[in-house]
Design a protein around this motif. Structure first.
Motif, PDB file in Angstrom:
ATOM      1  N   VAL A  54       0.657  -1.571  -0.413  1.00 21.63           N
ATOM      2  CA  VAL A  54       0.017   0.054  -0.527  1.00 21.63           C
ATOM      3  C   VAL A  54       0.624   1.071  -0.273  1.00 21.63           C
ATOM      4  O   VAL A  54       2.234   1.336   0.634  1.00 21.63           O
ATOM      5  CB  VAL A  54      -0.972   0.295   1.543  1.00 21.63           C
ATOM      6  CG1 VAL A  54      -1.719   1.025   1.166  1.00 21.63           C
ATOM      7  CG2 VAL A  54      -1.451  -1.243   1.903  1.00 21.63           C
ATOM      8  N   ALA A  55       0.436   1.582  -1.218  1.00 17.54           N
ATOM      9  CA  ALA A  55       1.709   3.067  -0.953  1.00 17.54           C
ATOM     10  C   ALA A  55       0.957   4.454  -2.375  1.00 17.54           C
ATOM     11  O   ALA A  55       0.115   4.065  -2.483  1.00 17.54           O
ATOM     12  CB  ALA A  55       3.366   2.281  -1.629  1.00 17.54           C
ATOM     13  N   CYS A  77       0.680  -4.359  -6.206  1.00 18.07           N
ATOM     14  CA  CYS A  77       0.277  -2.924  -5.764  1.00 18.07           C
ATOM     15  C   CYS A  77      -0.882  -2.444  -5.793  1.00 18.07           C
ATOM     16  O   CYS A  77      -1.596  -2.032  -6.328  1.00 18.07           O
ATOM     17  CB  CYS A  77       1.040  -2.391  -7.259  1.00 18.07           C
ATOM     18  SG  CYS A  77       2.749  -2.962  -6.956  1.00 18.07           S
ATOM     19  N   ALA A  78      -1.177  -2.078  -4.156  1.00 14.20           N
ATOM     20  CA  ALA A  78      -2.072  -1.115  -4.183  1.00 14.20           C
ATOM     21  C   ALA A  78      -2.211   0.255  -3.909  1.00 14.20           C
ATOM     22  O   ALA A  78      -1.604   0.578  -2.790  1.00 14.20           O
ATOM     23  CB  ALA A  78      -2.885  -1.268  -2.521  1.00 14.20           C
ATOM     24  N   ASP A 117      -7.527   1.154   4.209  1.00 12.64           N
ATOM     25  CA  ASP A 117      -9.377   0.127   4.255  1.00 12.64           C
ATOM     26  C   ASP A 117      -9.379  -0.667   3.045  1.00 12.64           C
ATOM     27  O   ASP A 117      -9.609  -1.559   2.457  1.00 12.64           O
ATOM     28  CB  ASP A 117      -9.872   1.065   4.098  1.00 12.64           C
ATOM     29  CG  ASP A 117      -9.983   1.779   5.904  1.00 12.64           C
ATOM     30  OD1 ASP A 117      -9.497   0.962   6.573  1.00 12.64           O
ATOM     31  OD2 ASP A 117     -10.515   2.873   6.268  1.00 12.64           O
ATOM     32  N   ALA A 118      -9.117   0.415   1.625  1.00 16.81           N
ATOM     33  CA  ALA A 118      -9.278  -0.669   0.131  1.00 16.81           C
ATOM     34  C   ALA A 118      -8.471  -1.661  -0.196  1.00 16.81           C
ATOM     35  O   ALA A 118      -8.903  -2.689  -0.357  1.00 16.81           O
ATOM     36  CB  ALA A 118      -9.854   0.923  -0.746  1.00 16.81           C
ATOM     37  N   LEU A 146      -1.389   5.270  11.062  1.00 18.30           N
ATOM     38  CA  LEU A 146      -2.077   4.589  12.025  1.00 18.30           C
ATOM     39  C   LEU A 146      -3.262   4.037  12.036  1.00 18.30           C
ATOM     40  O   LEU A 146      -3.801   2.882  12.414  1.00 18.30           O
ATOM     41  CB  LEU A 146      -2.286   5.942  12.930  1.00 18.30           C
ATOM     42  CG  LEU A 146      -1.691   6.864  13.712  1.00 18.30           C
ATOM     43  CD1 LEU A 146      -1.772   7.442  14.409  1.00 18.30           C
ATOM     44  CD2 LEU A 146      -0.777   5.853  14.932  1.00 18.30           C
ATOM     45  N   ARG A 147      -3.902   4.014  10.354  1.00 18.50           N
ATOM     46  CA  ARG A 147      -4.982   3.113  10.592  1.00 18.50           C
ATOM     47  C   ARG A 147      -4.953   1.945  10.090  1.00 18.50           C
ATOM     48  O   ARG A 147      -5.703   0.654  10.483  1.00 18.50           O
ATOM     49  CB  ARG A 147      -6.053   4.395   9.031  1.00 18.50           C
ATOM     50  CG  ARG A 147      -6.974   3.410   8.820  1.00 18.50           C
ATOM     51  CD  ARG A 147      -8.440   3.562   8.994  1.00 18.50           C
ATOM     52  NE  ARG A 147      -9.043   2.254   8.730  1.00 18.50           N
ATOM     53  CZ  ARG A 147      -9.928   1.664  10.401  1.00 18.50           C
ATOM     54  NH1 ARG A 147     -10.055   1.620  11.478  1.00 18.50           N
ATOM     55  NH2 ARG A 147     -10.701   0.558   9.517  1.00 18.50           N
ATOM     56  N   ALA A 148      -3.227   2.066   9.444  1.00 14.34           N
ATOM     57  CA  ALA A 148      -2.664   0.169   9.159  1.00 14.34           C
ATOM     58  C   ALA A 148      -2.812  -0.185  10.659  1.00 14.34           C
ATOM     59  O   ALA A 148      -3.844  -1.454  10.507  1.00 14.34           O
ATOM     60  CB  ALA A 148      -2.167   0.048   8.428  1.00 14.34           C
ATOM     61  N   LEU A 149      -2.589   0.150  11.672  1.00 14.04           N
ATOM     62  CA  LEU A 149      -2.412  -0.757  13.166  1.00 14.04           C
ATOM     63  C   LEU A 149      -3.631  -0.720  13.574  1.00 14.04           C
ATOM     64  O   LEU A 149      -4.057  -1.902  14.122  1.00 14.04           O
ATOM     65  CB  LEU A 149      -1.335  -0.001  13.634  1.00 14.04           C
ATOM     66  CG  LEU A 149       0.390  -0.006  13.483  1.00 14.04           C
ATOM     67  CD1 LEU A 149       0.869   1.168  14.420  1.00 14.04           C
ATOM     68  CD2 LEU A 149       0.393  -1.356  13.033  1.00 14.04           C
TER      69      LEU A 149
END
Length: 290
Positions: A54-55, A77-78, A117-118, A146-149
């Motif tokens: 995710v990048a 690749c997102a 999220d996507a 922070l959202r990822a964690l």
């Protein structure tokens, strides 16, 4: 596995000698894909671990090239392309076994919680989320890290964080420990761990970080690594290799070796051994990727 982090173009200059101010210094120069998150994802894919990155990149030729490289290497690749913002670039000066990095994060600053999220929604098979420290260390991209964690915890996934870089950590201070508190695993090299743990002994550093996360690994470069966690302290010796061509990306390769083993169920000593082996392989290559 889902990796959240930077994707950039590395301009790697392996210098023939110390930089000479006001004149020329010979160097071998290479343009290649880089970024801590992207490098870790590339090493994971090279070892057969299914991985999504995710990048964010610019809607430009460098961004398209960086995504194409990773896709060809087996990384899903997102990666969102942002018009009007350039893909990030890092100039890496390599001399006498050390590296100095000049960083323009570019579109990486636009990484968002919605991107995370996507990516999670599109990869329901994900078991582990690894977050590069760079998104956390910049206010513009911190929300994504922070959202990822938080999303991983909510979904019952395991998590890990790489502390990334001592310089930005000094600016973040103790807040970084709050951001990564209760992660399953934190990785740091000895300089980063000194900033976070206030000690110089790697075993003491690992113990201190394991009081914040469940497990902690302190990377000691050619001296190996230390793991601290509920089951105790484990140490792995380093592997001496010659020649040391470029240390860029060695920590990212180490992280990939460790995570590939640990997430698959390996015990800490075995995970450390595989991590040290991959980190040693990385320093024999010019550039940060396999």
């Amino acid at each position: 596995m889902l990796v959240v982090g930077d994707l950039v173009t590395d301009v790697v200059a392996a210098l023939d000698g110390a930089p000479a101010t006001g004149t020329d210094t010979g160097a071998r120069i290479r343009f290649a894909g880089g970024g801590q998150g992207a490098n870790t994802a590339a090493w994971l894919a090279a070892r057969g671990t299914p991985v999504t990155l995710v990048a964010a990149v610019g809607d430009d030729e460098p961004g398209r090239a960086r995504v194409a490289e990773l896709a060809a290497a087996g990384v899903r690749c997102a990666v969102r392309a942002h018009p009007g913002t350039p893909t990030g670039t890092v100039i890496v000066l390599v001399h006498d076994g050390e590296r100095t990095m000049l960083t323009d994060r570019g579109a990486n600053l636009l990484l968002s919680p919605a991107d995370v999220d996507a990516a999670l929604a599109a990869a329901p098979e994900t078991r582990h989320v690894h977050v590069s420290g760079y998104p956390l260390l910049d206010p513009a991209s911190r929300g994504a890290g922070l959202r990822a964690l938080a999303a991983a915890r909510d979904q019952g996934l395991t998590t890990s964080v790489d502390a990334a870089s001592a310089g930005p950590l000094r600016h973040a201070g103790a807040a970084f420990l709050d951001w990564v508190r209760n992660a399953d695993l934190v990785l740091a090299n000895v300089d980063e761990a000194a900033v976070l743990a206030g000690d110089t002994d790697p075993v003491a550093q690992a113990r201190a970080l394991a009081a914040v996360a469940t497990h902690a690994v302190v990377k000691r470069g050619p001296e190996g690594a230390v793991w601290a966690g509920p089951d105790g302290i484990f140490e792995a010796p380093g592997r001496r290799v010659t020649p040391v061509v470029d240390p860029t990306g060695a920590g990212d390769a180490f992280a990939a070796g460790l995570l590939a083993a640990w997430v698959a169920g390996a015990a800490p000593p075995d995970a450390l051994e595989r991590a040290v082996a991959l980190g040693a392989e990385a320093v024999t290559l010019l550039g940060a990727r396999p």
